[in-house]
Design a protein around this motif. Sequence first.
Motif, mmCIF file in Angstrom:
data_model
loop_
_atom_site.group_PDB
_atom_site.id
_atom_site.type_symbol
_atom_site.label_atom_id
_atom_site.label_comp_id
_atom_site.label_asym_id
_atom_site.label_seq_id
_atom_site.Cartn_x
_atom_site.Cartn_y
_atom_site.Cartn_z
ATOM 1 N N ARG A 268 -1.727 -0.345 4.036
ATOM 2 C CA ARG A 268 -2.535 0.749 3.483
ATOM 3 C C ARG A 268 -2.174 2.046 4.195
ATOM 4 N N PHE A 269 -2.123 3.137 3.420
ATOM 5 C CA PHE A 269 -1.729 4.456 3.924
ATOM 6 C C PHE A 269 -2.848 5.430 3.593
ATOM 7 N N ASP A 270 -3.494 5.989 4.631
ATOM 8 C CA ASP A 270 -4.582 6.959 4.437
ATOM 9 C C ASP A 270 -4.119 8.358 4.828
ATOM 10 N N PHE A 271 -4.245 9.308 3.929
ATOM 11 C CA PHE A 271 -4.023 10.719 4.258
ATOM 12 C C PHE A 271 -5.368 11.271 4.701
ATOM 13 N N VAL A 272 -5.560 11.401 6.019
ATOM 14 C CA VAL A 272 -6.884 11.709 6.587
ATOM 15 C C VAL A 272 -7.145 13.211 6.616
#
Length: 373
Positions: A268-272
Amino acid sequence: MTQHQQNELSCAGCGVRIQTESKELPGFVPVSALEKEPLICQRCFRIKHYNEAASVAVDQDDFLRLLSGIGNTKALVVHIVDIFDFEGSLISGLQRFVGNNPVLLVVNKIDLLPKSLNMNRVRNWVQRQAKQEGLRTVDVVLCSAKRNIGFERVIEEIERYREGRDVYVVGATNVGKSTLINRLIHDYSDLEQELTTSRYPGTTLDAIHIPLDDGKAIIDTPGIVYSSRLTEIVPRSFLGTLLPDKPIKPLVYQLNAGQTLFMGSIARFDFVEGERQSFTLYVANGLNIHRTKLERADQLYEEHKGGLLGGPAKEQLEEIPAWTRHSLRVKQGSYSDIYISGLGWIQVNSDSGALIDVYAPKGVKVIQRPSMI
């Protein structure tokens, strides 16, 4: 034949102890072939009769003990790595073991990269990354053993740096080592000679010596297993989805902060934090990518892992280690890859900087690196 008698059997080709349990481990012979004379393991059988080597694997500790013998010889070391999983397939610490022997770095599977790429740029990138990892190489060769791209150059460079010495071929599992060994056998070897074995100090492992016309040999070492690669911990039935077999089609996503990308059900890749910007995914074309809002990501995963999100089935996911979070900050104006070993990488085209969280199974290598492309 009793189990004790079977345990005492050795391969007439390479000397390794015979076993009937696992095709992936050295010394495998089908039970039906145990009575044959001479008795040779499946790997030797395939080399002798089909000019074809099969891959066998060992864990990291055994492999490092095996490597310790190379520094005491005079040889050319050919280290094969996978461009799609570069940091995951590079043997860290190789330089400590090979002594003063030259290392030729053969970068396989370049056919997977988009065709528009400048290969000189890729080669320069490989040289910088290898140097950063502490590996000194006499040269870097890009090739595709499977597609027969650049293989003539591999042969030329081996001849250039071999100088009449043995050639040790080393590499991790799934980097295409067997394909490359098979090409070397076809181009180099006189198989009328007998296969021989060398046993390394402090280990029971054997490496196959494939004789060359000048009395030297290609030494085929077992492939090293790195559990830090996603390809080593997912179910084998899912490998076909994870490992690309044709050129990667980059996927570009324009994301706002607070958005998430699921890559199958395995990462999973989160752009925070950060301004709206583009992220380019370099992963196998068959991998399912799903975009959602960060605030919904946890719930979505629990409800749809192994289903809507794709990837291994839900019951298979329970066999994979739980996710670990990796927080990475990309500096303003930098061009970086967020690399997940065995999965691929996400290029961050950031003018304004970004804070990113990546979730991957515990132990899988996740790093930020200078952009390859």
